[in-house]
Structures are given as C-alpha cells and as structure tokens.
Design a protein around this motif. Structure first.
Motif, PDB file in Angstrom:
ATOM      1  N   LEU A 147      40.684  50.788  38.713  1.00 40.04           N
ATOM      2  CA  LEU A 147      39.995  49.639  38.114  1.00 40.04           C
ATOM      3  C   LEU A 147      39.834  49.826  36.608  1.00 40.04           C
ATOM      4  CD1 LEU A 147      37.080  49.078  40.672  1.00 40.04           C
ATOM      5  CD2 LEU A 147      39.360  48.069  40.703  1.00 40.04           C
ATOM      6  N   SER A 148      39.680  48.702  35.916  1.00 40.96           N
ATOM      7  CA  SER A 148      39.375  48.749  34.489  1.00 40.96           C
ATOM      8  C   SER A 148      37.923  49.175  34.302  1.00 40.96           C
ATOM      9  CB  SER A 148      39.582  47.375  33.856  1.00 40.96           C
ATOM     10  OG  SER A 148      38.621  46.451  34.361  1.00 40.96           O
ATOM     11  N   GLY A 149      37.549  49.485  33.050  1.00 44.63           N
ATOM     12  CA  GLY A 149      36.176  49.887  32.776  1.00 44.63           C
ATOM     13  C   GLY A 149      35.168  48.816  33.173  1.00 44.63           C
ATOM     14  N   GLY A 150      35.496  47.559  32.889  1.00 39.52           N
ATOM     15  CA  GLY A 150      34.592  46.461  33.246  1.00 39.52           C
ATOM     16  C   GLY A 150      34.450  46.308  34.749  1.00 39.52           C
ATOM     17  N   GLU A 151      35.564  46.460  35.482  1.00 37.54           N
ATOM     18  CA  GLU A 151      35.514  46.339  36.944  1.00 37.54           C
ATOM     19  C   GLU A 151      34.717  47.485  37.556  1.00 37.54           C
ATOM     20  OE1 GLU A 151      39.781  44.067  37.756  1.00 37.54           O
ATOM     21  OE2 GLU A 151      39.733  46.236  37.478  1.00 37.54           O
ATOM     22  N   LYS A 152      34.868  48.693  36.993  1.00 37.82           N
ATOM     23  CA  LYS A 152      34.079  49.829  37.480  1.00 37.82           C
ATOM     24  C   LYS A 152      32.585  49.582  37.274  1.00 37.82           C
ATOM     25  CE  LYS A 152      37.465  53.554  36.891  1.00 37.82           C
ATOM     26  NZ  LYS A 152      37.808  54.772  36.113  1.00 37.82           N
ATOM     27  N   GLY A 170      28.404  37.667  45.271  1.00 35.68           N
ATOM     28  CA  GLY A 170      27.666  37.236  44.087  1.00 35.68           C
ATOM     29  C   GLY A 170      28.245  37.768  42.799  1.00 35.68           C
ATOM     30  N   LEU A 171      28.785  39.003  42.831  1.00 38.39           N
ATOM     31  CA  LEU A 171      29.325  39.620  41.620  1.00 38.39           C
ATOM     32  C   LEU A 171      30.829  39.429  41.484  1.00 38.39           C
ATOM     33  CD1 LEU A 171      27.287  42.949  41.575  1.00 38.39           C
ATOM     34  CD2 LEU A 171      26.989  40.969  40.107  1.00 38.39           C
ATOM     35  N   GLY A 172      31.429  38.664  42.382  1.00 43.12           N
ATOM     36  CA  GLY A 172      32.849  38.356  42.252  1.00 43.12           C
ATOM     37  C   GLY A 172      33.769  39.524  42.573  1.00 43.12           C
ATOM     38  N   ILE A 173      33.356  40.399  43.506  1.00 38.90           N
ATOM     39  CA  ILE A 173      34.210  41.512  43.947  1.00 38.90           C
ATOM     40  C   ILE A 173      34.904  41.060  45.220  1.00 38.90           C
ATOM     41  CG2 ILE A 173      34.264  43.931  44.671  1.00 38.90           C
ATOM     42  CD1 ILE A 173      31.621  44.305  43.109  1.00 38.90           C
ATOM     43  N   SER A 174      36.198  40.767  45.104  1.00 36.86           N
ATOM     44  CA  SER A 174      36.937  40.162  46.211  1.00 36.86           C
ATOM     45  C   SER A 174      37.228  41.173  47.312  1.00 36.86           C
ATOM     46  CB  SER A 174      38.256  39.573  45.705  1.00 36.86           C
ATOM     47  OG  SER A 174      39.107  40.615  45.247  1.00 36.86           O
ATOM     48  N   ASN A 176      27.820  42.245  30.656  1.00 34.99           N
ATOM     49  CA  ASN A 176      29.189  42.459  30.173  1.00 34.99           C
ATOM     50  C   ASN A 176      30.151  42.440  31.357  1.00 34.99           C
ATOM     51  OD1 ASN A 176      28.288  42.690  27.595  1.00 34.99           O
ATOM     52  ND2 ASN A 176      28.918  44.802  27.286  1.00 34.99           N
ATOM     53  N   HIS A 177      31.292  41.797  31.173  1.00 29.37           N
ATOM     54  CA  HIS A 177      32.355  41.729  32.189  1.00 29.37           C
ATOM     55  C   HIS A 177      31.999  40.827  33.378  1.00 29.37           C
ATOM     56  CE1 HIS A 177      33.771  45.144  29.876  1.00 29.37           C
ATOM     57  NE2 HIS A 177      32.694  45.819  30.209  1.00 29.37           N
ATOM     58  N   LEU A 178      30.897  40.091  33.297  1.00 22.95           N
ATOM     59  CA  LEU A 178      30.558  39.138  34.362  1.00 22.95           C
ATOM     60  C   LEU A 178      30.808  37.724  33.873  1.00 22.95           C
ATOM     61  CD1 LEU A 178      27.153  40.490  35.763  1.00 22.95           C
ATOM     62  CD2 LEU A 178      29.457  41.022  36.551  1.00 22.95           C
ATOM     63  N   GLY A 185      35.012  28.699  32.891  1.00 20.38           N
ATOM     64  CA  GLY A 185      35.649  28.962  34.182  1.00 20.38           C
ATOM     65  C   GLY A 185      35.366  30.381  34.613  1.00 20.38           C
ATOM     66  N   ASP A 186      35.562  30.672  35.901  1.00 16.89           N
ATOM     67  CA  ASP A 186      35.329  32.016  36.410  1.00 16.89           C
ATOM     68  C   ASP A 186      36.343  32.995  35.840  1.00 16.89           C
ATOM     69  OD1 ASP A 186      33.269  31.002  37.890  1.00 16.89           O
ATOM     70  OD2 ASP A 186      34.367  30.926  39.783  1.00 16.89           O
ATOM     71  N   ASN A 187      36.017  34.291  35.928  1.00 17.35           N
ATOM     72  CA  ASN A 187      36.963  35.319  35.512  1.00 17.35           C
ATOM     73  C   ASN A 187      38.248  35.204  36.323  1.00 17.35           C
ATOM     74  OD1 ASN A 187      35.265  36.389  33.609  1.00 17.35           O
ATOM     75  ND2 ASN A 187      34.612  38.140  34.824  1.00 17.35           N
ATOM     76  N   GLY A 188      39.383  35.333  35.635  1.00 19.21           N
ATOM     77  CA  GLY A 188      40.661  35.316  36.340  1.00 19.21           C
ATOM     78  C   GLY A 188      41.259  33.948  36.541  1.00 19.21           C
ATOM     79  N   THR A 189      40.586  32.888  36.062  1.00 22.06           N
ATOM     80  CA  THR A 189      41.132  31.539  36.265  1.00 22.06           C
ATOM     81  C   THR A 189      42.211  31.195  35.248  1.00 22.06           C
ATOM     82  OG1 THR A 189      39.271  30.656  34.977  1.00 22.06           O
ATOM     83  CG2 THR A 189      39.073  30.583  37.379  1.00 22.06           C
TER      84      THR A 189
END
Length: 619
Positions: free
Chosen positions: A161-166, A146-150, A189-191, A360-364
């Motif tokens: 990880l970056s601050g947003g990923e943490k 759901g939160l996009g953590i692969s 933020n970051h989602l 689009g999703d993050n990372g696209t």
C-alpha cells in the motif's frame, strides 16, 4: 477524571533552544481537544511523548494507566506477508485468542466433557460475547466501508500500500481496537469527503477522549470542544471550536495591542516629564528628586509585551488580460482505462471568472480529468480553449526536474530571473536566509508546494487549475493561499477535499460520480442541500404512503380489513427481517448498503402506516 496531564513539560533537541518550554495542560475524560500551532512548534513531538515513544527533558506527563491510548500517525510494523485483513484482525487479538481456546475446548468436549472444562467454556463464551466477539465481522465491515477500504484492498499485502493507504488502514485498526484515548495526527489526510464526514460522525459518537492535530478547519469546527495552541513552547487555551478560537484570538490580540499602545503612550509622557524636570532640577534638588522618583516608578511599571503578528507571505498571481466569453469547452469528452470508464459524455463550458470545484470520491478520476483537460493525458472527445487563455497548474504530486538544485538555483535557471529577483520572490514565500540554499529534493511536501506556488505566481495567467492546493500546508499557509486566490480575477478550477476552502471559493460544482459529471451552478452549502433533498425524495418515492382505509360497511367489512392489514403487517415484518440480513452481508459495499438502508426505511414507514390503519379498523 483526568485522562492526560502535562505539567511544565520541556523538550529540546538543541541545548538552549527549547521546542516545548514549560507546556502545561489537562484533558478530562471524554473531552475532544484540538492541538494547534504553526508547523514545527512541537505538536507531533508532544504526541510522541504522550505515547512514550520519545523521552522529555523536564516536567511531568501523566496518561491514565487504565486507558488504552492509540496514535493515528504511528504506523506499526507487521510481519512479512500480512494482508490488510490481517492488520485489521490484529485489533481483535484478545478476542481471537479467546475464540481459539473456545474451539479447542469444543473439540476436547466432543470426546468427553468434565465440569472444569464446561465452567471454563461458559466463562469464555461470556467473555467473548461481552467483548463483542460475535460483532467482529460486522464492525470491521462498517469501519472499512466508512473509510473507503474496499473488499479487494483488504486482500492486498499491507506493505504494497501507499503511505496514505497505510494511514487509512491503521486508522481503521485503531477504531476497531476500541481505544479509550485517540491521538489523531492529521487524520483527514488521504481521506475523501465521504470518509471525512463518516470519521466526524464516528468521533462525535465516540465516548472516549480525543486529541486532534489537523489543518482541516472544517473538521476542527465539527469535532473540537476546546483548543490548545502551542506558542513559543507554551500553551494558550480557548474554550470552543476552531471558529471560536479564531474570533477569540483576534479579540485577545486587539486587547493586548490596545493595552500596549496605552502603556507606551503613558511611558512616553512620563519620560517627557522626567526629562523636563531634570532640566529644571539642575538648580533645584527637590525637582530633581521628584524626576528620579518618577523614573524609578516607570522602571517598576509592568511592561505589556507587544503582541506578535505572524510572518505572512506577500504575493499575488500575475494576471493576463482575458478577452472573449468562453475559457474552455468540452464536447463528448471521455476517458477509460481498459474496461473501466472514469467519465464519459462530458459536455461543459466555462466562462471568464467562474470558480468551479471538481468533487468526487477518491479514485473516481478527478486528477485524470484535469490532466486530460491540459493535454497531459489522451482522451476521447474535443476540448477547446479560448484564444487568449493561458493557464497555470499546481498538481497534487509536485515534481521538479532537478531536485538536486537549491531553491535559489531553481529560481535562477527555471524562471530566468536576476539573483536579487530570485531572493525577493523566495523571501515573499518565507524562504529567507540560509533556507534558499536548501536542496529542493530535501524539502517537505508543504515546502515543495510553497516553492511551486512561488514559481507559478510569477506567470501571467487567466485560468488557475489547482489539484488539492491545501495538502501539506499548515493553517497559516492555507489562509495565505486563500488570500492570494481571493485577489485573482481569472477563472478558477480546483480539486479539493478541504471543505473550508470549497465553501469559500466554489461558485459552481462538478460532481464526478458513476462515470458522469453533474453540474451544480451553486456554492457548496446549496449543493449539499440539493443532495440531501434528493436523498429524502428518493426515500419518499420508494415508500408511497397508503391512504388510511376505513370500512365502508359494518362489522363484517371491518373484520375483513383487519385480517388483510394483519397479513400486510406480517409481510412487511418479514421483509424488514430479510433486509436486516442483507444489510449485514453487504456491509462492505457502500452503494448496495445505501440502497438497502433506504429500502428498509421505506418498509418501516409503510409498516407504521399499516399499524395506524389496523388500529383505526379495530376501533
């Protein structure tokens, strides 16, 4: 039951200047409350006091001691070498200790078992099962999906990880901990949009208590049941979501202003009467005493405080005349990094005045797409701008060539303006007094965005390109940016996860997905409706409804039909059971999980049809 109670809370960092000055409120069990207020009003300080991380100077703070409380913005330190998976697993520490003891007992009982060990093992199994021990993996996969953590990211070192990923991983950990009271400090933020929508659904189904600080107005509209706004260190209360708060706040302002104006008019009239009667009372003591009596009454009248209007920035984008029809054309544009293709076969035209959102999703590759458009990244294909087009660009990550300079010097050197013009422009963006001598490198993210906008708005442009323009901005600043964009008549292209912003400005939407851009010539609401209809149509197409069969012959034909339907029912039940196992295994793969869920829904619809046909044949 009260989960949180704050009474006359006072907190100051400088003596004589209270950040929180008599703040009082209560939050009942299960409530979802939004905490609002301008940047620097003490919202995050309040959360740190509630968690016990920060002390306070006066007042009382109560947090239900029988409840587990978690703060999203607080990222704890983990041992060196911890992976993301280890951080997520730390949410299940009590269960993992129980599991370790169970395994130790299993090994001991394999040699020889006594009644004491058996009783302890039985108690541990019950505790492990009731605590959700057997669902740990499924729950972890569901939250990460759901939160996009692969799956690949879960194997990475947490410190890398970056601050947003943490922040995202810590949010997942707290959700897995089954926290009773959630304190959410800017959780969106970051989602990306998909993750924000998933989080909204989670919070709406959450049985505990939620306090949320957020600048995402759409998010607050969805989850908040009431609002507490911190103003001058105290709380103002609104019994509804963000939209209700906005309407009610304006209504209160209008009412207070009306009372203030009526009171001022009355005092002015009484003052005029007093002055006249004093003049007449020079030779008449009765009139003079009456004048003094009226004056004393005026002093006793309870004065209504004049409602304060928030300081706002006053500036507009400088606009350049645009001649022609096409702002830019893209033909067969493509971009790849090694074997990974971000987008290909992009053929798009933008005309004057169009307002387009790139989603689009993050990372696209949305930010990369903008950089390719502006020539900052190489790409295949052809991009052509109109001859009179001049663009202005606000990147997601703000960079200044000379961060050691002050704001004032930055304007003088980079905008080639006079000292008074620099002061005036900075003042329009709320950089006033000593603020203009701050070092650019020491500004917050929101202040850097504001300074870049200040520099950008001076330029004569007819194409405005924005990459996450509302990031790091509080609600008041977002509304100001929106007001400035509203006045801009040129073409607008922006990337944003702020659905309030998208809904207000997007007249056309480009969806970057699976390496291609889909063009939707409509606003956000219709775009969402189209996607929902497509999802329903896809589900329906994979599950064609069979016609209800009725036997043409007598009892013999009816018996054949019943047996055939029973075989089909058994087959569909086996298929659904297999799909359940595949869904559990694919919990971390969003696309595969979506496909399997749609297939299961189709199989269940077909099973229902067969059951109805079987009942008809039995009759």
């Amino acid at each position: 039951m009260v989960d949180i109670s704050v009474n006359n809370l006072v907190k100051f960092f400088v003596i004589g200047e209270n950040l929180l000055d008599g703040l009082s409120f209560e939050v009942q069990e299960g409530e979802r409350v939004a905490i609002l207020g301008r940047n620097g009003c003490g919202k995050t300080t309040l959360f740190r006091i509630l968690t016990g991380e920060m002390d306070y100077d006066e007042g009382e703070v109560f947090v239900n001691p029988n409840k587990r409380l978690g703060l999203i913005s607080q990222i704890p330190r983990f041992p060196q070498g911890y992976t993301v998976e280890d951080v997520l697993r730390s949410a299940f520490q009590p269960l993992l200790r129980t599991k370790a003891r169970m395994e130790a007992l299993e090994a001991a009982m394999a040699v020889s078992a006594d009644p004491v060990q058996l009783r302890e093992y039985d108690a541990l199994v019950n505790r492990f099962q009731s605590g959700g021990g057997y669902e740990m993996d499924v729950e972890t996969d569901k939250v990460c999906n759901g939160l996009g953590i692969s799956r690949e990211q879960r194997a990475q070192a947490f410190e890398s990880l970056s601050g947003g990923e943490k922040t995202r991983v810590n949010l997942a950990r707290l959700l897995l901990e089954k926290t009773d009271i959630l304190l959410l400090d800017e959780p969106t933020n970051h989602l990306d949009l998909r993750s924000v929508e998933w989080l909204e659904g989670y919070i709406l189904g959450f049985k505990g208590t939620v306090l949320a600080i957020s600048h995402d107005r759409y998010f607050l509209d969805q989850i908040a049941q009431r609002v507490i706004e911190i103003v001058d260190g105290r709380g103002e209360f609104y019994s509804g979501n963000y939209s209700f708060y906005m309407d009610e706040k304006q209504a209160r302002f209008d009412l207070q202003m009306k009372h203030y104006e009526q009171e001022q008019a009355k005092l002015k009239q009484l003052g005029y009467t007093v002055e006249r009667m004093k003049g007449w009372g020079i030779n008449n003591r009765t009139l003079y005493r009456r004048a003094m009596s009226i004056q004393h009454r005026m002093e006793r009248i309870r004065k209504t405080e004049k409602p304060k209007t928030q300081r706002t920035m006053k500036a507009n984008f400088g606009e350049r005349d645009f001649s022609g029809d096409v702002v830019f054309k893209m033909k067969n544009v493509a971009k790849a990094f090694g074997d990974r293709t971000l987008f290909s076969d992009v053929n798009l035209n933008v005309e004057g005045g169009e307002r387009t959102a790139l989603l689009g999703d993050n990372g696209t590759g949305k930010s990369t797409f903008l950089r390719c458009l502006l020539g900052e990244e190489d790409c295949a294909g052809r991009i052509q701008f109109g001859p009179t087009v001049k663009w202005g660009y606000l990147p997601q990550i703000i960079h200044f060539d000379h961060p050691e300079r002050s704001l004032y010097d930055t304007m003088l050197y980079e905008k080639n303006c006079t000292p008074q013009m620099a002061r005036d422009r900075l003042g329009a963006f709320l950089f006033q007094g000593e603020d203009v001598f701050k070092t650019v490198g020491n500004l917050s993210g929101g202040e850097q965005s504001r300074l870049r906008l200040c520099m950008l708005m001076d330029e004569k442009i007819n194409l405005l390109i924005l990459d996450e323009p509302t990031n790091h901005l509080d609600i008041a600043s977002r509304e100001w940016v929106e007001a400035a964009i509203e006045e801009f008549d040129g073409a607008l292209l922006f990337v944003s996860h702020d659905r309030y912003f998208i809904e207000r400005f997007a007249e056309r939407i480009w969806l970057l997905e699976d390496g291609h851009i889909r063009d939707f010539p409509c606003g956000y609401a219709k775009y969402r409706s189209i996607l929902e209809h497509e999802a329903v149509a896809k589900t329906s197409s994979t599950a064609p409804k069979p016609k209800k069969e009725r036997p043409k012959g007598g009892a013999k034909d009816a018996e054949k039909l019943v047996r055939r339907l029973e075989r089909e029912i058994e087959g569909l039940e086996r298929q659904i059971s297999q799909l359940d196992a595949q869904i559990e295994a694919a919990a971390s793969d969003y696309q595969e999980l979506t496909r399997l869920l749609e297939e299961k829904e189709s199989a269940e619809a077909a099973l229902l049809e067969r059951m109805e046909a079987w009942e008809a044949a039995q009759e």
